[in-house]
Design an enzyme around this catalytic site. Structure first.
Site, PDB file in Angstrom:
ATOM      1  N   LYS A 301      39.989  29.696  31.809  1.00 53.45           N
ATOM      2  CA  LYS A 301      38.655  29.819  31.218  1.00 53.45           C
ATOM      3  C   LYS A 301      37.558  29.500  32.226  1.00 53.45           C
ATOM      4  O   LYS A 301      36.520  30.164  32.256  1.00 53.45           O
ATOM      5  CB  LYS A 301      38.528  28.891  30.005  1.00 53.45           C
ATOM      6  CG  LYS A 301      39.360  29.299  28.804  1.00 53.45           C
ATOM      7  CD  LYS A 301      38.999  28.515  27.567  1.00 53.45           C
ATOM      8  CE  LYS A 301      39.080  27.022  27.766  1.00 53.45           C
ATOM      9  NZ  LYS A 301      40.427  26.541  28.122  1.00 53.45           N
ATOM     10  N   THR A 303      37.701  29.863  35.433  1.00 49.83           N
ATOM     11  CA  THR A 303      37.658  30.975  36.378  1.00 49.83           C
ATOM     12  C   THR A 303      36.919  32.171  35.773  1.00 49.83           C
ATOM     13  O   THR A 303      36.105  32.819  36.438  1.00 49.83           O
ATOM     14  CB  THR A 303      39.092  31.393  36.768  1.00 49.83           C
ATOM     15  OG1 THR A 303      39.803  30.243  37.206  1.00 49.83           O
ATOM     16  CG2 THR A 303      39.079  32.421  37.882  1.00 49.83           C
ATOM     17  N   ARG A 325      32.112  21.333  32.346  1.00 53.46           N
ATOM     18  CA  ARG A 325      32.406  19.913  32.246  1.00 53.46           C
ATOM     19  C   ARG A 325      32.847  19.377  33.611  1.00 53.46           C
ATOM     20  O   ARG A 325      33.353  20.116  34.452  1.00 53.46           O
ATOM     21  CB  ARG A 325      33.518  19.673  31.230  1.00 53.46           C
ATOM     22  CG  ARG A 325      33.131  19.987  29.799  1.00 53.46           C
ATOM     23  CD  ARG A 325      34.361  20.013  28.910  1.00 53.46           C
ATOM     24  NE  ARG A 325      35.227  21.135  29.235  1.00 53.46           N
ATOM     25  CZ  ARG A 325      36.502  21.222  28.893  1.00 53.46           C
ATOM     26  NH1 ARG A 325      37.069  20.244  28.223  1.00 53.46           N
ATOM     27  NH2 ARG A 325      37.221  22.275  29.214  1.00 53.46           N
ATOM     28  N   LYS A 336      47.402  20.177  35.367  1.00 51.29           N
ATOM     29  CA  LYS A 336      46.619  21.406  35.482  1.00 51.29           C
ATOM     30  C   LYS A 336      45.870  21.545  36.796  1.00 51.29           C
ATOM     31  O   LYS A 336      45.499  22.636  37.201  1.00 51.29           O
ATOM     32  CB  LYS A 336      45.600  21.462  34.335  1.00 51.29           C
ATOM     33  CG  LYS A 336      46.206  21.754  32.981  1.00 51.29           C
ATOM     34  CD  LYS A 336      45.130  21.867  31.933  1.00 51.29           C
ATOM     35  CE  LYS A 336      44.203  23.021  32.226  1.00 51.29           C
ATOM     36  NZ  LYS A 336      43.139  23.163  31.222  1.00 51.29           N
ATOM     37  N   ALA A 546      39.092  18.583  24.883  1.00 49.65           N
ATOM     38  CA  ALA A 546      38.917  19.227  23.578  1.00 49.65           C
ATOM     39  C   ALA A 546      39.979  18.795  22.581  1.00 49.65           C
ATOM     40  O   ALA A 546      39.793  18.947  21.378  1.00 49.65           O
ATOM     41  CB  ALA A 546      38.942  20.744  23.737  1.00 49.65           C
ATOM     42  N   PHE A 577      40.360  24.135  25.987  1.00 47.27           N
ATOM     43  CA  PHE A 577      41.587  24.577  25.348  1.00 47.27           C
ATOM     44  C   PHE A 577      41.354  25.830  24.489  1.00 47.27           C
ATOM     45  O   PHE A 577      40.522  26.655  24.809  1.00 47.27           O
ATOM     46  CB  PHE A 577      42.224  23.444  24.547  1.00 47.27           C
ATOM     47  CG  PHE A 577      42.703  22.310  25.436  1.00 47.27           C
ATOM     48  CD1 PHE A 577      43.544  22.547  26.513  1.00 47.27           C
ATOM     49  CD2 PHE A 577      42.289  21.011  25.201  1.00 47.27           C
ATOM     50  CE1 PHE A 577      43.980  21.514  27.326  1.00 47.27           C
ATOM     51  CE2 PHE A 577      42.716  19.975  26.010  1.00 47.27           C
ATOM     52  CZ  PHE A 577      43.557  20.225  27.073  1.00 47.27           C
ATOM     53  N   PHE A 666      46.752  38.657  35.972  1.00 39.88           N
ATOM     54  CA  PHE A 666      47.584  38.055  37.015  1.00 39.88           C
ATOM     55  C   PHE A 666      48.260  39.177  37.809  1.00 39.88           C
ATOM     56  O   PHE A 666      48.353  40.316  37.352  1.00 39.88           O
ATOM     57  CB  PHE A 666      48.649  37.139  36.410  1.00 39.88           C
ATOM     58  CG  PHE A 666      48.098  35.881  35.782  1.00 39.88           C
ATOM     59  CD1 PHE A 666      46.731  35.630  35.720  1.00 39.88           C
ATOM     60  CD2 PHE A 666      48.947  34.945  35.226  1.00 39.88           C
ATOM     61  CE1 PHE A 666      46.227  34.480  35.146  1.00 39.88           C
ATOM     62  CE2 PHE A 666      48.461  33.787  34.645  1.00 39.88           C
ATOM     63  CZ  PHE A 666      47.097  33.553  34.603  1.00 39.88           C
ATOM     64  N   TRP A 695      39.524  36.681  39.977  1.00 37.84           N
ATOM     65  CA  TRP A 695      40.291  35.790  40.842  1.00 37.84           C
ATOM     66  C   TRP A 695      40.515  36.427  42.209  1.00 37.84           C
ATOM     67  O   TRP A 695      40.413  35.761  43.244  1.00 37.84           O
ATOM     68  CB  TRP A 695      41.634  35.454  40.179  1.00 37.84           C
ATOM     69  CG  TRP A 695      42.480  34.506  40.992  1.00 37.84           C
ATOM     70  CD1 TRP A 695      42.367  33.146  41.060  1.00 37.84           C
ATOM     71  CD2 TRP A 695      43.565  34.860  41.859  1.00 37.84           C
ATOM     72  NE1 TRP A 695      43.310  32.629  41.916  1.00 37.84           N
ATOM     73  CE2 TRP A 695      44.060  33.662  42.416  1.00 37.84           C
ATOM     74  CE3 TRP A 695      44.170  36.067  42.212  1.00 37.84           C
ATOM     75  CZ2 TRP A 695      45.138  33.641  43.308  1.00 37.84           C
ATOM     76  CZ3 TRP A 695      45.235  36.049  43.091  1.00 37.84           C
ATOM     77  CH2 TRP A 695      45.708  34.842  43.640  1.00 37.84           C
TER      78      TRP A 695
END
Length: 842
Positions: A301, A303, A325, A336, A546, A577, A666, A695
């Protein structure tokens, strides 16, 4: 001295036209440092729009002149203003009032002087230079001489006009002047003329200041981006790009210098006074980035958020701001990793090193505000423990003498000690009755009902339940408690919110707040960063999760950004999330508190997560992905789309907001899988669904998403809340469980029911709900993927964050302190001693 008096008399008219004049008289023998100190004060005083330095020539040193801000130098004698005059650029500078008055007299002479010669006698320095420039610009020839020149008589006799500067008691015989020559003596008789131009300059200064307070169009210069194949690591990409100096970025987006507090070269804090300056400015468009239920690896999210604003700014040329955030050390060192985006769609600088003291930022520590809030939180915990200890071991009289001590024979309450909540309205400590003294000194906290917890910004499972106060010096007043990872979010009205935080309950059943404890702290800050490609600004403010908090950046960050981007600009913020958690809380808590209404929801999905929800095998952090996630499998993709993706789109529609699905592509995704996701997403009610390649390609890879968002934002929406806050607490929880999660019902534990009764009794029943639930499933069971149905949602406990303004039920076995995995991310994070660079961050 006569000239000073004359100028003062002439300026006496200023109050009549709305100008306030303040005279600052310094001692005759004052030093250069004292003058500079006074000038610096005037520079920083927003009420002062002009400074006239009426000082002896010896005191007008280069240091003094150039200390004065050019925009307040209404005498026009600073180096910058003189340079502007020489260059002919007077749009920002000022011309010396004395020089203007002299030029005015020359132009009013009964014989036109254009093409004539004007002799300037004396007046070395800024005044002489200003006069020379002005005279030559009016088509006259300017010659300069000094009082001791042997050719002075000849020069005077040849001049068509003579200006005598700094003459003192020297004089020139009248026979030297040519017939009908203009002769101007810069003496006290010029006071009124000087004052006129002083006033004009002050008016110009005020006008410019007023103009500066208005909204400024952006002039954002995009950073060049040349994506490489294969895509390097995130930190290599970050280091390869040179970020703009933050003061340059601030100027490009219309921030005033005084609204910026630089924190190094590439980041800064923004002052909240910006909201007052732009209060009448229409807001831009408001976009929320949410996601489907993620795998433990996250679906990108952040990204997508960065890729979207890069596309909006660099490619569609629309003002855009990202509001993110602050990364917590929990996920950064846990599973993560960081939260700066990734690939060619990330916030820069990801890390920054200052060789003198090792300052590492963004993913590690940023500007230190999480640590400051952690310290403030734990200070409250220490204050609770200390107060309980002292109340247990001292009499009322001893407590009162220490809490309100007599200083030099006088006893006073400190302002923060006067609390109307205690029912004591007296301000004289001596006037309190014994009962009022007892009420004042004894909060009488029940040790079994302390709700305030110590926090730490790391995943530390062994702190989930702790005991403190075991030392003999604490006299048996030990406490059992818990620690949780520190979620932060600073909203508006912070002082009042912090004051009403409930830390526990007294033995009589009354809530005890930080105001009662006389311990509440405020930390305000905004970080201004920029994106990799477009140099788009990013506000990084607050960092709540979250699953255990509301998962959104601060209201203030969004409000500042919405004013800055302008009516046609975009502010893109992210909810943590899945949409069932972060987005639901964004709507029901954040939008309720802010009054803001989103235009579009961008729902992030990945083929990987959709395959998991379509029946694929488990995805585990640190383990290789099963082949189902690498090979094409349209059946699994379709299953995930028809279950979890469909449900998350429906959740957004509950609030009346259009949805654009962003498929974060991806390298293992096939064209058939991508096309299938976009097709089914539209069938499920999305306004549009597009693949995103940010990306690997930066903003250009999200151009289609930016266009879809721009189109969706142009349509009207009918935003609505999911529930009315006046609905009973249990009903609000049930509404979320049924409409958002898909549960049949909820089951309240006896402890949860008791807490709800207590909160209703204390008047907290109208607060919104912030569910603490696993992020790995729509249900309370992490292993139940897709869109589970037919389950009952267990509520084991209900807690209240009264200061923040919500009730938070704990669902199932949800913990407020995450633990570290077997192989945490910090195994890969290292420091290169040769380059002093951090390696392994992502």
């Amino acid at each position: 001295m006569q000239q000073f008096k004359q100028l003062t008399i002439s300026l006496s008219i200023c109050p009549q036209i709305g100008l306030n004049i303040t005279q600052i008289c310094l001692a005759k023998e004052c030093s250069e440092d004292e003058i500079v100190e006074e000038v610096l004060k005037l520079n920083e005083d927003p009420r002062v729009h002009g400074v006239y330095l009426h000082l002896p020539p010896a005191s007008l040193t280069s240091r003094v002149l150039n200390t004065l801000k050019p925009e307040k130098d209404i005498d026009g004698i600073s180096d910058l203003n003189m340079g502007r005059l020489v260059r002919g650029d007077l749009s920002k500078g000022f011309v010396s009032p004395l020089a203007s008055a002299v030029l005015d007299l020359l132009e009013k002479h009964d014989v036109p002087l254009e093409g004539k010669t004007v002799l300037l006698v004396g007046g070395e320095g800024p005044l002489g230079l200003a006069l020379q420039c002005l005279i030559e610009r009016r088509g006259m020839a300017a010659l300069k001489s000094n009082w001791s020149s042997e050719s002075l008589q000849r020069q005077v006799m040849q001049a068509d006009a003579v200006v005598l500067l700094g003459a003192g008691n020297l004089d020139i015989p009248p026979t030297w002047f040519r017939p009908r020559a203009a002769v101007i003596r810069c003496e006290p008789t010029l006071g009124s003329g000087i004052a006129e131009y002083v006033v004009i300059n002050v008016v110009h200064s005020c006008s410019r200041w007023i103009q500066e307070q208005q909204y400024r169009p952006w002039h954002l210069r995009s950073l060049k981006l040349q994506p490489l194949t294969p895509v390097p690591s995130d930190i290599e990409i970050s280091r390869a790009q040179t970020p703009k100096p933050v003061n340059q970025l601030a100027e490009e987006i219309g921030l005033l210098p005084e609204e910026l507090e630089a924190y190094g070269r590439s980041k800064a804090k923004v002052r909240l006074s910006l909201l007052d300056r732009l209060h009448a400015q229409p807001d831009g468009k408001y976009v929320l980035v949410a996601g489907i239920t993620p795998t433990p690896l996250g679906e990108g999210k952040s990204t997508v958020t960065i890729g979207l604003v890069q596309a909006l700014s660099a490619h569609l040329k629309l003002n855009s701001f990202a509001c993110l955030r602050q990364p917590s050390q929990g996920p950064t060192f846990g599973v993560k990793g960081g939260a700066a985006g990734g690939g060619y769609a990330q916030v820069i600088p990801m890390e920054e090193v200052r060789h003198t003291d090792r300052l590492i930022v963004f993913n590690l520590h940023l500007t230190g505000d999480i640590h400051a809030i952690t310290a403030a939180n734990n200070l409250v915990a220490a204050a609770i423990d200390a107060r309980m200890l002292h109340e247990a071991t001292q009499s009322d009289k001893a407590l009162y003498n220490r809490l309100v001590p007599s200083v030099n024979g006088v006893r006073r309450f400190s302002p923060i000690q006067i609390s109307k909540r205690l029912g004591i309205n007296k301000t004289d400590p001596a006037a309190l009755t014994p009962q009022e003294v007892s009420t004042f000194v004894r909060l009488d906290l029940d040790p079994s009902k302390i709700t305030w917890q110590r926090v730490v910004d790391t995943n530390d499972r062994f702190l989930r339940k702790i005991t403190v106060g075991q030392a003999s010096t604490e006299k048996g007043q030990y406490q059992r408690g818990m620690q949780c990872i520190s979620p932060i979010c600073l909203l508006e009205d912070m002082k009042n919110r912090l004051a009403r935080i409930v830390v526990g309950t007294s033995r009589s059943g009354q809530p005890v707040t930080t105001e009662d404890l006389v311990c509440y702290c405020v930390v305000f800050s905004f970080r201004d960063w920029k994106t990799l490609e477009s140099g788009t600004p990013v506000f990084v403010h607050a960092g709540p999760f979250a699953n255990i908090a509301h998962g959104n950046s601060s209201v203030l960050a969004d409000k500042l950004a919405l004013k800055l981007v302008g009516r046609d600009g975009f502010v893109v913020t992210e909810a943590g999330f899945g949409a069932d958690i972060g987005m639901e809380k964004f709507f029901n808590i954040k939008c309720r508190a802010s009054g803001l209404r989103p235009n579009v929801v961008v729902l992030v999905a990945t083929v990987r997560a959709l395959k998991m929800h379509g029946g694929g095998p488990n995805v585990s952090a640190g383990a290789p992905l099963p082949k189902e996630y690498i090979d094409e499998n349209l059946s699994l993709v379709a299953g995930g789309c028809h279950s979890n993706l469909r449900k998350q789109i429906q959740i957004a529609h509950l609030f009346g907001v259009p949805v654009v699905v962003a498929l974060n592509v991806f390298t293992t995704d096939t064209k058939a899988e991508i096309d299938l996701v976009c097709q089914i997403a539209k069938e499920c009610g999305a306004s549009d669904a597009v693949p995103c390649h940010h990306w690997a390609q930066g903003g250009r890879g999200s151009l289609e998403l930016a266009q879809a968002v721009n189109e969706a934002a142009s349509r009207s929406s009918k935003f609505q809340f999911l529930y009315n806050t006046e609905t009973p607490i249990a009903e609000k929880i049930k509404t979320i469980a049924q409409k958002v999660y898909g549960a049949d019902d909820i089951e309240l534990s006896p402890a949860a029911k008791a807490k709800i009764d207590y909160y209703n009794q204390q008047g907290y029943g109208s607060l919104p709900i912030c569910m603490a639930k696993t992020h790995l499933s729509l249900s309370h069971m992490p292993d139940k993927k897709g869109a589970p149905t037919g389950f009952v949602l267990p509520i084991r406990d209900v807690r209240a964050s009264v200061g923040a303004g919500f009730i938070y039920p704990l669902v199932g076995t949800m913990s407020t302190m995450p633990g570290l995995p077997t192989r945490p991310c910090f195994y890969d994070i290292d420091l290169d001693p040769a380059t002093e660079e951090i390696t392994g961050l992502f």
